[in-house]
Design a protein around this motif. Sequence first.
Motif, mmCIF file in Angstrom:
data_model
loop_
_atom_site.group_PDB
_atom_site.id
_atom_site.type_symbol
_atom_site.label_atom_id
_atom_site.label_comp_id
_atom_site.label_asym_id
_atom_site.label_seq_id
_atom_site.Cartn_x
_atom_site.Cartn_y
_atom_site.Cartn_z
ATOM 1 N N GLN A 1 0.777 -1.157 0.098
ATOM 2 C CA GLN A 1 -0.026 -0.060 0.244
ATOM 3 C C GLN A 1 0.925 1.292 -0.038
ATOM 4 O O GLN A 1 1.751 1.668 0.850
ATOM 5 C CB GLN A 1 -0.980 -0.111 1.372
ATOM 6 C CG GLN A 1 -1.744 -1.364 1.456
ATOM 7 C CD GLN A 1 -2.646 -1.552 0.328
ATOM 8 O OE1 GLN A 1 -3.162 -0.513 -0.121
ATOM 9 N NE2 GLN A 1 -3.146 -2.857 0.296
ATOM 10 N N TYR A 2 0.626 2.100 -0.814
ATOM 11 C CA TYR A 2 1.447 3.435 -1.196
ATOM 12 C C TYR A 2 0.498 4.442 -1.153
ATOM 13 O O TYR A 2 -0.703 4.560 -1.601
ATOM 14 C CB TYR A 2 2.262 3.379 -2.277
ATOM 15 C CG TYR A 2 3.260 2.033 -2.215
ATOM 16 C CD1 TYR A 2 4.561 2.131 -1.665
ATOM 17 C CD2 TYR A 2 2.621 0.766 -2.683
ATOM 18 C CE1 TYR A 2 5.291 1.053 -1.476
ATOM 19 C CE2 TYR A 2 3.735 -0.161 -2.575
ATOM 20 C CZ TYR A 2 5.095 -0.203 -1.912
ATOM 21 O OH TYR A 2 5.940 -1.240 -1.996
ATOM 22 N N GLN A 3 0.982 5.793 -0.785
ATOM 23 C CA GLN A 3 0.200 6.978 -1.069
ATOM 24 C C GLN A 3 0.915 8.124 -1.842
ATOM 25 O O GLN A 3 2.212 8.034 -1.820
ATOM 26 C CB GLN A 3 0.354 7.590 0.411
ATOM 27 C CG GLN A 3 -0.595 6.874 1.324
ATOM 28 C CD GLN A 3 -0.729 7.549 2.707
ATOM 29 O OE1 GLN A 3 0.599 8.180 3.114
ATOM 30 N NE2 GLN A 3 -1.780 7.362 3.627
ATOM 31 N N LEU A 4 0.297 8.655 -2.589
ATOM 32 C CA LEU A 4 0.794 9.853 -3.447
ATOM 33 C C LEU A 4 0.440 11.088 -2.530
ATOM 34 O O LEU A 4 -0.886 11.227 -2.071
ATOM 35 C CB LEU A 4 0.093 9.980 -4.750
ATOM 36 C CG LEU A 4 0.258 11.442 -5.518
ATOM 37 C CD1 LEU A 4 1.654 11.393 -5.872
ATOM 38 C CD2 LEU A 4 -0.771 11.487 -6.864
ATOM 39 N N LEU B 1 -2.548 5.156 -3.876
ATOM 40 C CA LEU B 1 -2.098 4.832 -4.961
ATOM 41 C C LEU B 1 -2.858 3.568 -5.551
ATOM 42 O O LEU B 1 -2.578 2.410 -5.236
ATOM 43 C CB LEU B 1 -0.912 4.604 -5.117
ATOM 44 C CG LEU B 1 0.100 6.149 -5.599
ATOM 45 C CD1 LEU B 1 1.495 5.612 -5.685
ATOM 46 C CD2 LEU B 1 -0.071 6.258 -6.902
ATOM 47 N N ASP B 2 -3.846 3.744 -6.445
ATOM 48 C CA ASP B 2 -4.866 2.787 -7.028
ATOM 49 C C ASP B 2 -5.150 2.804 -8.441
ATOM 50 O O ASP B 2 -4.752 3.956 -8.933
ATOM 51 C CB ASP B 2 -6.061 2.756 -5.995
ATOM 52 C CG ASP B 2 -7.175 1.466 -6.456
ATOM 53 O OD1 ASP B 2 -6.745 0.372 -5.929
ATOM 54 O OD2 ASP B 2 -7.831 1.692 -7.166
ATOM 55 N N GLN B 3 -5.278 1.877 -8.926
ATOM 56 C CA GLN B 3 -5.575 1.920 -10.468
ATOM 57 C C GLN B 3 -6.872 2.575 -11.007
ATOM 58 O O GLN B 3 -6.821 3.407 -11.780
ATOM 59 C CB GLN B 3 -5.785 0.430 -10.872
ATOM 60 C CG GLN B 3 -5.686 0.290 -12.440
ATOM 61 C CD GLN B 3 -5.995 -1.180 -13.120
ATOM 62 O OE1 GLN B 3 -6.226 -2.049 -12.094
ATOM 63 N NE2 GLN B 3 -5.871 -1.572 -14.320
ATOM 64 N N SER B 4 -7.667 2.995 -9.935
ATOM 65 C CA SER B 4 -9.006 4.004 -10.179
ATOM 66 C C SER B 4 -8.650 5.167 -10.317
ATOM 67 O O SER B 4 -9.248 5.959 -10.955
ATOM 68 C CB SER B 4 -9.806 3.469 -8.952
ATOM 69 O OG SER B 4 -9.368 3.909 -7.932
ATOM 70 N N LEU B 5 -7.302 5.702 -9.907
ATOM 71 C CA LEU B 5 -6.736 6.934 -10.100
ATOM 72 C C LEU B 5 -6.482 7.502 -11.528
ATOM 73 O O LEU B 5 -6.548 8.542 -11.904
ATOM 74 C CB LEU B 5 -5.655 7.513 -9.346
ATOM 75 C CG LEU B 5 -5.775 7.326 -7.695
ATOM 76 C CD1 LEU B 5 -4.363 7.726 -7.149
ATOM 77 C CD2 LEU B 5 -6.878 8.622 -7.185
ATOM 78 N N HIS B 6 -6.363 6.400 -12.385
ATOM 79 C CA HIS B 6 -5.858 6.589 -13.827
ATOM 80 C C HIS B 6 -4.540 7.671 -13.845
ATOM 81 O O HIS B 6 -4.728 8.752 -14.435
ATOM 82 C CB HIS B 6 -7.042 7.292 -14.478
ATOM 83 C CG HIS B 6 -7.949 6.345 -14.695
ATOM 84 N ND1 HIS B 6 -8.743 6.025 -15.992
ATOM 85 C CD2 HIS B 6 -8.245 4.869 -14.339
ATOM 86 C CE1 HIS B 6 -9.653 4.913 -16.166
ATOM 87 N NE2 HIS B 6 -9.154 4.256 -15.068
ATOM 88 N N PHE B 7 -3.877 7.172 -12.925
ATOM 89 C CA PHE B 7 -2.518 8.186 -12.822
ATOM 90 C C PHE B 7 -1.763 8.252 -14.101
ATOM 91 O O PHE B 7 -1.280 7.177 -14.502
ATOM 92 C CB PHE B 7 -1.761 7.801 -11.614
ATOM 93 C CG PHE B 7 -0.504 8.796 -11.221
ATOM 94 C CD1 PHE B 7 -0.604 9.873 -10.451
ATOM 95 C CD2 PHE B 7 0.840 8.451 -12.016
ATOM 96 C CE1 PHE B 7 0.420 10.469 -10.462
ATOM 97 C CE2 PHE B 7 1.847 9.196 -11.868
ATOM 98 C CZ PHE B 7 1.835 10.292 -10.832
ATOM 99 N N ARG B 8 -1.302 9.355 -14.579
ATOM 100 C CA ARG B 8 -0.686 9.489 -15.974
ATOM 101 C C ARG B 8 0.114 10.841 -15.994
ATOM 102 O O ARG B 8 -0.072 11.693 -15.062
ATOM 103 C CB ARG B 8 -1.342 9.257 -17.199
ATOM 104 C CG ARG B 8 -2.241 10.419 -17.510
ATOM 105 C CD ARG B 8 -3.834 10.057 -16.974
ATOM 106 N NE ARG B 8 -4.897 11.095 -17.465
ATOM 107 C CZ ARG B 8 -6.036 11.323 -16.970
ATOM 108 N NH1 ARG B 8 -6.530 10.678 -16.182
ATOM 109 N NH2 ARG B 8 -6.960 11.913 -17.722
ATOM 110 N N SER B 9 1.187 10.898 -16.929
ATOM 111 C CA SER B 9 1.874 12.093 -17.117
ATOM 112 C C SER B 9 1.892 12.444 -18.630
ATOM 113 O O SER B 9 1.555 11.624 -19.329
ATOM 114 C CB SER B 9 3.192 11.960 -16.352
ATOM 115 O OG SER B 9 4.146 11.040 -17.426
ATOM 116 N N CYS C 1 3.877 0.946 -7.845
ATOM 117 C CA CYS C 1 3.047 0.832 -6.436
ATOM 118 C C CYS C 1 1.516 0.402 -6.707
ATOM 119 O O CYS C 1 1.081 -0.455 -5.954
ATOM 120 C CB CYS C 1 2.828 2.054 -5.969
ATOM 121 S SG CYS C 1 4.493 2.904 -5.287
ATOM 122 N N GLN C 2 0.881 0.961 -7.986
ATOM 123 C CA GLN C 2 -0.432 0.300 -8.217
ATOM 124 C C GLN C 2 -0.237 -1.092 -8.643
ATOM 125 O O GLN C 2 -1.392 -2.087 -8.214
ATOM 126 C CB GLN C 2 -0.831 1.084 -9.525
ATOM 127 C CG GLN C 2 -1.265 2.422 -9.413
ATOM 128 C CD GLN C 2 -1.514 3.422 -10.500
ATOM 129 O OE1 GLN C 2 -2.641 3.091 -10.858
ATOM 130 N NE2 GLN C 2 -0.471 4.028 -10.826
#
Length: 802
Positions: free
Chosen positions: A59-62, A100-108, A154-155
């Motif tokens: 489990q990780y946090q942004l 940090l979870d896949q549901s965030l749709h994190f991208r750059s 992390c995800q």
Amino acid sequence: MFMLRNVTKYLFGDTSKESIVEIPQGQLYLVRPLSPKGYSELIFKDAAATIRRTGQEYQYQLVVQRAYEEGEAELLAEEVGDDGDAEALSGDKDEKTFLLDQSLHFRSEIRHGGEAVFAWRDLSGDPGDLYEFVCDHSVQAAEVGTFEMVAIKCQYERKFRKPQEAATEKDLQQFNFTDQTIPSASAVSSPITKAIDPPPKPKAIEDSLARQTQKDLSLREANSRASDKEVTHTTAPPSAMIPKGSEVLAKERAELHLFDFPSGSFILQDRSVLATVSEVGKWEYWLQITGDEREWLGQPVVADINPVFNFEYLSFIFNHYTEDGSAYSWLLRFKDQETEERFQEGLMRALWERLNEIKWTKSTDDERQYVLDAFQDLTLEDAENAVKEEEDDEEEEEVEQDQNDSQRSEEYDSDESADDVVTKPDDGNTNSQLAVGYKHDRSFVVRGSKIGVFKHTPNNNLEFSTNISKVETPGGKLFSPKKVMLHSEDTDMILQNEANPNSLYRMDLEYGKVVDEWKVHDDIAVKTFAPEKKFSQMTGEQTFLGLSHNALYRVDPRLSGNKMVESDLKQYTSKNAFTSAATTEKGYIAVASEKGDIRMFDKLGLRAKSQLPALGDPIIGLDVSADGRWVLATCRTFLLLIDALQKEGKNEGKLGFEKPFGKDSKPQPKRLTLQPSHVAQFQHETKAALDFTPAHFNTGVDDEVTSIITATGPFIVTWNMKKVLAGRKDPYTIKRYDQEVKADDFKYGSDRNVIVALPNEVNMVAKQSFKKPTRESIAATPRASGRFSSRLRKSDVVNSPY
């Protein structure tokens, strides 16, 4: 890509650090392309973005944390003032935290002109809402690529519950959302305009990263290998012998994790164990964890296991103690909520029956639910102070106080020798109690048969004022006060002599002498006492409350003969074992017992309006907010916070002091504990069990309750009320000393300064110097606190050894 994956490998591998990777400078925006609320909002003008470990495996946090310009924080603090919002410089206003979870749709995205942007969904907002972190131009493309790769891994770990080293390119590709456009965070952009397709990420990212890291890689690798050789990870101790059980209360399958002290995280030990709670004797219960290949652990079910159930993570965390006193922290993770609920009821039944020596089935449904609610993470309702539920890691910078403010030796100069100032006089006694003045800026510290008086200076330090060298009865018999209470506008102090339980004594503080002995009753002893009202010590009020083991009464020193007011006596036939009492500004009374129950009265002499069920642990301290809204009970290993305001039913809007709690309006308790991993680390460092001092709210006329203070061993712990009410996972901060904390309380009228009595020192410390509990802050050897203490001159040593 090979180089990128290798760098993240070494970043992940250094488990001694909480932070994995950081973008040091940028701006945080909330962008709402489809919302009528406004298109773009600047959240933090200057901020840093970090990816952190959480202490739970996989489990990780942004975390995006606001950065202050030099002097800005101090300027804001001055604008807020002593009576302002204590949260103005912390909490939501300083930090945003996201799991940090896949549901965030994190991208750059690297935009034309080289501007780098990270984006992720606002899961609590409207559809289409995004957070965007716009990196400063000084941030290199290589740093952007590394940060995104760490976020992806992390995800992966969270979703698959595997180390990131096991991930293939195909595995990681499912966390790549670069095909989703990132709208501009500029406020002038129109939400109607079609977003421009982002340019493809240049291959130069990887090339740049390779060039920048090639020189460092061999050094990192060498350091990593050396570190691996030095670190010894926590291993499970042998299991105790299993006693024969007579009844099984719970038996469920789960994963087993052990807290690893060097890395500060829970490490998977066994993917499938059987957790069993059994009755093994009269009011004796046992927890056994069994794997397919070994017995992992077994221990009695006692309060010291410090159980915490977290249904968000489907986990149960608890402490385990071996025969040599070593402490370990374990985590069970269940497959679903129903499984965890069954196990929770079995374990709580065992714990409750052991402490109360009453069968769980003989308690009412409401009492059982009250107990279950107290042992899980709950969010208390508080409309006035509600804040958005999101994780936020607050760590304020330590405040260095001017060493010139501490008392000095008369011969003090820059070459002062260590033995010129005495901080640990050898008189055979230690400081034991603390009384903080409300009317005048004074604090009083009991040390054996002496009382030290300390003045609060304008710059929030303590200055030794005088020493009352002999506490003795009017007949001249020396005694050490068991309990003290300031009285009558802080001009008097009421003292309790353990050798004479039916009497109390009045000390005139102007003369520093006991002038009266008050016989309370011939047959009813005084176990403890409390003010008539919350702020009575600021007035000329003469009466106060007294408690025996089974009676509550008023004491009036103006009466001739015995001082008990017979008409106000409320006595019980059963042995209730009362331990403590507290009052509100209106004079409502809360009384607690060794059984762990709490009675709430609107006035003396009548039946309690409400009685809160016992959790089983003895209550050793009690406090109530001035308005009666909050009740705070201290047990040895936890605190209990209770909202006394009724929100439903016929008595809606009334306090439990005024009207009984209805069946449809039972209070929702909040059990305040240290995280089990922190408890294990505390005991790993101190070799002593948790033992909280009586906890206090911050206090002041018209002051809002914002903080709670207590201590255990060498640690002072303060809880932030807003974080507690919001159900945060990190609501407390700590400060460690090199000695046991004997007593502690807030300075009157402020939650920013704490007065602390150590065995041989008395300090006033800024709350800003408290730290977030980490392996570093828990294990840190504190420096000598002499510069913060009221140190003694040579001439003071004989009569004032504090």
